[in-house]
Scaffold this active site. Structure first.
Site, mmCIF file in Angstrom:
data_model
loop_
_atom_site.group_PDB
_atom_site.id
_atom_site.type_symbol
_atom_site.label_atom_id
_atom_site.label_comp_id
_atom_site.label_asym_id
_atom_site.label_seq_id
_atom_site.Cartn_x
_atom_site.Cartn_y
_atom_site.Cartn_z
ATOM 1 N N THR A 125 -41.218 -37.314 17.456
ATOM 2 C CA THR A 125 -41.088 -37.989 17.642
ATOM 3 C C THR A 125 -41.519 -38.319 18.908
ATOM 4 O O THR A 125 -40.364 -38.444 20.414
ATOM 5 C CB THR A 125 -40.007 -38.321 17.379
ATOM 6 N N GLU A 178 -40.016 -28.964 11.777
ATOM 7 C CA GLU A 178 -40.046 -30.645 13.002
ATOM 8 C C GLU A 178 -38.549 -30.851 13.869
ATOM 9 O O GLU A 178 -37.833 -31.789 13.427
ATOM 10 C CB GLU A 178 -40.957 -31.057 12.221
ATOM 11 N N LYS A 215 -50.045 -38.486 10.070
ATOM 12 C CA LYS A 215 -49.372 -38.448 9.931
ATOM 13 C C LYS A 215 -49.338 -40.053 9.140
ATOM 14 O O LYS A 215 -50.194 -40.283 9.662
ATOM 15 C CB LYS A 215 -48.406 -38.185 10.799
ATOM 16 N N ARG A 263 -34.816 -36.814 19.478
ATOM 17 C CA ARG A 263 -33.832 -38.324 18.948
ATOM 18 C C ARG A 263 -31.947 -38.076 19.657
ATOM 19 O O ARG A 263 -31.713 -38.659 19.584
ATOM 20 C CB ARG A 263 -34.332 -38.550 17.406
HETATM 21 C C1 3PG Z 1 -38.574 -39.636 10.519
HETATM 22 O O1 3PG Z 1 -39.460 -39.783 11.148
HETATM 23 O O2 3PG Z 1 -37.448 -40.122 10.638
HETATM 24 C C2 3PG Z 1 -39.473 -38.873 9.307
HETATM 25 O O3 3PG Z 1 -40.515 -39.926 8.914
HETATM 26 C C3 3PG Z 1 -38.158 -39.234 7.962
HETATM 27 O O4 3PG Z 1 -37.952 -39.021 7.380
HETATM 28 P P1 3PG Z 1 -36.681 -39.337 6.103
HETATM 29 O O5 3PG Z 1 -35.824 -39.541 7.054
HETATM 30 O O6 3PG Z 1 -36.898 -41.382 5.566
HETATM 31 O O7 3PG Z 1 -37.345 -38.682 5.452
#
Ligand code: 3PG
Length: 212
Positions: free
Chosen positions: A68, A40, A128, A44
């Site tokens: 995201t 994924e 999720k 960002r």
């Molecule tokens: C996110 O969307 O940031 C994910 O959940 C990843 O989270 P993590 O960096 O805590 O694994």
């Protein structure tokens, strides 16, 4: 490919963020070398869409998703870039409609029973669980299994190599997501062998759900 198939490609979906296309391509190749075939790329960074475009063409073996997703207009763009599935931190009917209009299988985020009910009402039976650790982690998922026995989760948020097995042992967890396969310091020093090793360890995990 439907979400149901995508979440069963591998036990761990790396959640990634890239500064450049080159970085994205190198990391994706290192993950693939370690046996990770689904990932994924989060929206960002400015490079995200271009990374999806490049990584989606890296190998037939790789299924690239976009993460995201928070705005309806992102969906069509992600599909044009080559994303095969989408992940959103939460769920609204506008996001659901955008996913449908774009033909993008969506893994919507939930953290509470009411959010689950809304996602189920929109037709989702795999969601999720986000942010997994702050929202109650393994005990919360165990508690949700009672009222939502048919629902399957991909928990993400705060999961580590150490905690992933306890999530994957749950009957309602099909896979987990996380960024632990790509620690920033390791990516910054371009240590692709270390990423491949982390990927190999993650790919070797077995969700209890899959053998059921
Ligand atoms: C996110 O969307 O940031 C994910 O959940 C990843 O989270 P993590 O960096 O805590 O694994």
């Amino acid at each position: 490919m439907r979400i149901n198939d995508i979440v069963r490609i591998g036990p761990v979906v790396p959640v990634l963020q890239f500064d450049s296309v080159e970085q994205g391509e190198s990391v994706a190749q290192a993950l693939l070398d370690g046996g990770v075939r689904v990932l994924e790329v989060t929206l960002r960074t400015p490079a995200a869409m271009a990374v999806i475009e490049r990584v989606a063409r890296l190998s037939d073996q790789m299924v690239v998703g976009v993460g995201t997703l928070t705005r309806p207009e992102q969906f069509a763009m992600a599909v044009s870039a080559g994303a095969r599935f989408g992940v959103s931190p939460g769920f609204t009917s506008a996001l659901g409609e955008a996913a449908q209009a774009a033909g993008l299988p969506l893994l919507p985020g939930v953290a509470t029973p009411s959010e689950i009910l809304a996602a189920q009402a929109a037709g989702y039976d795999i969601v999720k669980f986000f942010p997994a650790e702050p929202a109650g982690g393994v005990p919360m998922l165990k508690a949700l299994h009672g009222p939502f026995a048919d629902l399957r989760f991909c928990p993400t948020g705060g999961i580590t190599a150490e905690s992933a097995p306890s999530y994957l042992a749950l009957p309602n967890v099909v896979c987990v997501g996380g960024s632990w396969l790509t620690p920033k310091a390791v990516v910054d020093r371009r240590d692709w062998v270390a990423i491949t090793r982390l990927a190999q360890a993650a790919a070797a995990l077995r969700p209890a759900q899959h053998s059921a």
